[in-house]
Design an enzyme around this catalytic site. Sequence first.
Site, PDB file in Angstrom:
ATOM      1  CG  ASN A   1      26.392  46.628  45.662  1.00  0.00           C
ATOM      2  OD1 ASN A   1      25.600  45.902  46.258  1.00  0.00           O
ATOM      3  ND2 ASN A   1      27.488  46.174  45.098  1.00  0.00           N
TER       4      ASN A   1
ATOM      5  CG  HIS B   1      29.906  38.202  38.960  1.00  0.00           C
ATOM      6  ND1 HIS B   1      30.710  37.093  39.024  1.00  0.00           N
ATOM      7  CD2 HIS B   1      29.976  38.796  40.165  1.00  0.00           C
ATOM      8  CE1 HIS B   1      31.237  36.989  40.235  1.00  0.00           C
ATOM      9  NE2 HIS B   1      30.801  38.027  40.943  1.00  0.00           N
TER      10      HIS B   1
ATOM     11  CG  ASN C   1      44.541  45.116  39.906  1.00  0.00           C
ATOM     12  OD1 ASN C   1      44.944  46.152  39.391  1.00  0.00           O
ATOM     13  ND2 ASN C   1      43.365  45.024  40.517  1.00  0.00           N
TER      14      ASN C   1
ATOM     15  CD  GLU D   1      29.808  44.496  39.278  1.00  0.00           C
ATOM     16  OE1 GLU D   1      30.781  44.854  39.983  1.00  0.00           O
ATOM     17  OE2 GLU D   1      29.186  43.452  39.460  1.00  0.00           O
TER      18      GLU D   1
ATOM     19  CG  ASP E   1      43.599  39.748  49.325  1.00  0.00           C
ATOM     20  OD1 ASP E   1      44.479  39.886  48.455  1.00  0.00           O
ATOM     21  OD2 ASP E   1      42.801  40.652  49.639  1.00  0.00           O
TER      22      ASP E   1
ATOM     23  NE  ARG F   1      30.659  32.308  46.856  1.00  0.00           N
ATOM     24  CZ  ARG F   1      30.389  33.423  46.172  1.00  0.00           C
ATOM     25  NH1 ARG F   1      30.748  33.537  44.910  1.00  0.00           N
ATOM     26  NH2 ARG F   1      29.751  34.405  46.751  1.00  0.00           N
TER      27      ARG F   1
ATOM     28  NE  ARG G   1      45.121  42.795  47.342  1.00  0.00           N
ATOM     29  CZ  ARG G   1      44.159  43.697  47.496  1.00  0.00           C
ATOM     30  NH1 ARG G   1      44.365  44.931  47.124  1.00  0.00           N
ATOM     31  NH2 ARG G   1      43.008  43.373  48.028  1.00  0.00           N
TER      32      ARG G   1
ATOM     33  NE  ARG H   1      25.696  43.222  42.510  1.00  0.00           N
ATOM     34  CZ  ARG H   1      26.697  42.602  43.091  1.00  0.00           C
ATOM     35  NH1 ARG H   1      27.379  43.202  44.044  1.00  0.00           N
ATOM     36  NH2 ARG H   1      27.029  41.398  42.729  1.00  0.00           N
TER      37      ARG H   1
HETATM   38  P1  AMP Z   1      37.066  42.009  43.626  1.00  0.00           P
HETATM   39  O1  AMP Z   1      36.144  40.954  44.194  1.00  0.00           O
HETATM   40  O2  AMP Z   1      36.800  42.312  42.197  1.00  0.00           O
HETATM   41  O3  AMP Z   1      37.155  43.239  44.482  1.00  0.00           O
HETATM   42  O4  AMP Z   1      38.544  41.363  43.645  1.00  0.00           O
HETATM   43  C1  AMP Z   1      39.174  41.029  44.844  1.00  0.00           C
HETATM   44  C2  AMP Z   1      40.383  40.151  44.541  1.00  0.00           C
HETATM   45  O5  AMP Z   1      41.275  40.861  43.669  1.00  0.00           O
HETATM   46  C3  AMP Z   1      41.171  39.775  45.776  1.00  0.00           C
HETATM   47  O6  AMP Z   1      41.538  38.397  45.720  1.00  0.00           O
HETATM   48  C4  AMP Z   1      42.424  40.642  45.657  1.00  0.00           C
HETATM   49  O7  AMP Z   1      43.531  40.056  46.266  1.00  0.00           O
HETATM   50  C5  AMP Z   1      42.593  40.688  44.147  1.00  0.00           C
HETATM   51  N1  AMP Z   1      43.486  41.785  43.800  1.00  0.00           N
HETATM   52  C6  AMP Z   1      43.275  43.114  43.949  1.00  0.00           C
HETATM   53  N2  AMP Z   1      44.373  43.806  43.578  1.00  0.00           N
HETATM   54  C7  AMP Z   1      45.296  42.897  43.180  1.00  0.00           C
HETATM   55  C8  AMP Z   1      46.641  42.969  42.719  1.00  0.00           C
HETATM   56  N3  AMP Z   1      47.255  44.147  42.576  1.00  0.00           N
HETATM   57  N4  AMP Z   1      47.280  41.821  42.410  1.00  0.00           N
HETATM   58  C9  AMP Z   1      46.681  40.636  42.568  1.00  0.00           C
HETATM   59  N5  AMP Z   1      45.414  40.492  43.009  1.00  0.00           N
HETATM   60  C10 AMP Z   1      44.736  41.603  43.329  1.00  0.00           C
END
Ligand code: AMP
Length: 394
Positions: A7, A177, A330, A381, A278, A236, A280, A88
């Site tokens: 990727n 996706h 998560n 993926e 993010d 977005r 988290r 990809r």
């Molecule tokens: P991805 O694009 O699939 O890598 O997902 C990224 C998103 O997943 C980000 O907004 C991260 O904050 C969220 N994320 C990853 N780990 C956690 C977690 N333990 N709790 C809440 N959100 C998470």
Amino acid sequence: MKILSVNAGSSSLKFQVYEMPEEKVLMKGTFERVGLDHAFYTIKYNGEKVIKEVPLQDHEAAVHILVEELLAYHIVEDFDEIKGVGHRVVHGGDTYASSVIINDHVLETVEALSDLAPLHNPANLTGIKAFEKAIPGVHQVACFDTAFHQTLEEERYLYAVPPEWHAEYNIRKYGFHGMSHKYVSERVNELLDKKYSNVIVCHLGNGASISAVRDGRSVDTSMGFTPNAGLVMGSRSGDIDYSMIPFLIKKTGKTIEEIDTILNKKSGMLAISGISSDFRDIESKIAEKNKQAILAHHIYVNSVVGYIAKYYVELGGADAICFTAGIGENSSHVRRMIVDRLSCLGLKLDREKNEEMRFGKEGTITKEDSSVPCFVIPTDEEVMIARDTYALLV
Ligand code: AMP
């Protein structure tokens, strides 16, 4: 048989080496900050992680190091052992409804499609060309993010705009996706022990999309002509009333490009929470009862619930609802809010299972008597790319 799954992004390159058909990961890694200062790469092998800082002038330099490391770690003794490299590729337009073996014609087509994905397709092509140089003559395969959604019918992919926009400029819904939606919808069929099913897949990552899948075919999906449509995402906006764009241009004096950048990179959860894109970071502020973080969560959940409900109706009911990607895999908090909102459809969350199902675990999060079972399925993926590459080359 060894297959590489790749990727390539504008400044990164992720890879996994598989032994196929066993789907055993022999090594994986990421090259980051390609073309920038302080570039480095990470390799994971045999449970160990190695990080090295090296200058990476371009993708060619990264791939050169990658193939040298394959020899150094004895993943291969000779490049002949690499039977294929799967890539990809974000946009396959309406030309590709499945993965293809790359030849000059495919390269030209992917290049021409860069018009539709100016940030992604050129980066993907750079990766393909770098492997051609590093391992001349190696078979390569392009796996498109859009391909899985090529099964959408006209009544779902056409916008209600002048038809010549579609005919002349390829304006239509494409959806993205695809490798993830395909993986999860196939995996849930294994878990359900069913061949035919109606499944709603919620890919909730930084970018996010939902798809309605009937008997393994995508029927509808929330992203559109570009990945900016559909759900509220990290940065977005997702669906908006387009009329705000000319209005804002007049009011703010900003250019259309500036507004586009704001909608793409400075909107979504980042804009509403005022904290971060993010999840988290936002969730940690919810614990502190931060009002904007709570509001952002509610807007996010509304957007996800709206699409699930829409696809539930479009499919005429669902055999499963699946959560995947960073947030879906998560955030038990967001899943709880979503499933609770769907209780009007008879969904019943099992709170304990929901809390357990995090950090790579796979399984159900609903009670036995829930009208529709909900699953958490970590997406993969990379393995889909390896599977398609293997299938085309064997
Ligand atoms: P991805 O694009 O699939 O890598 O997902 C990224 C998103 O997943 C980000 O907004 C991260 O904050 C969220 N994320 C990853 N780990 C956690 C977690 N333990 N709790 C809440 N959100 C998470």
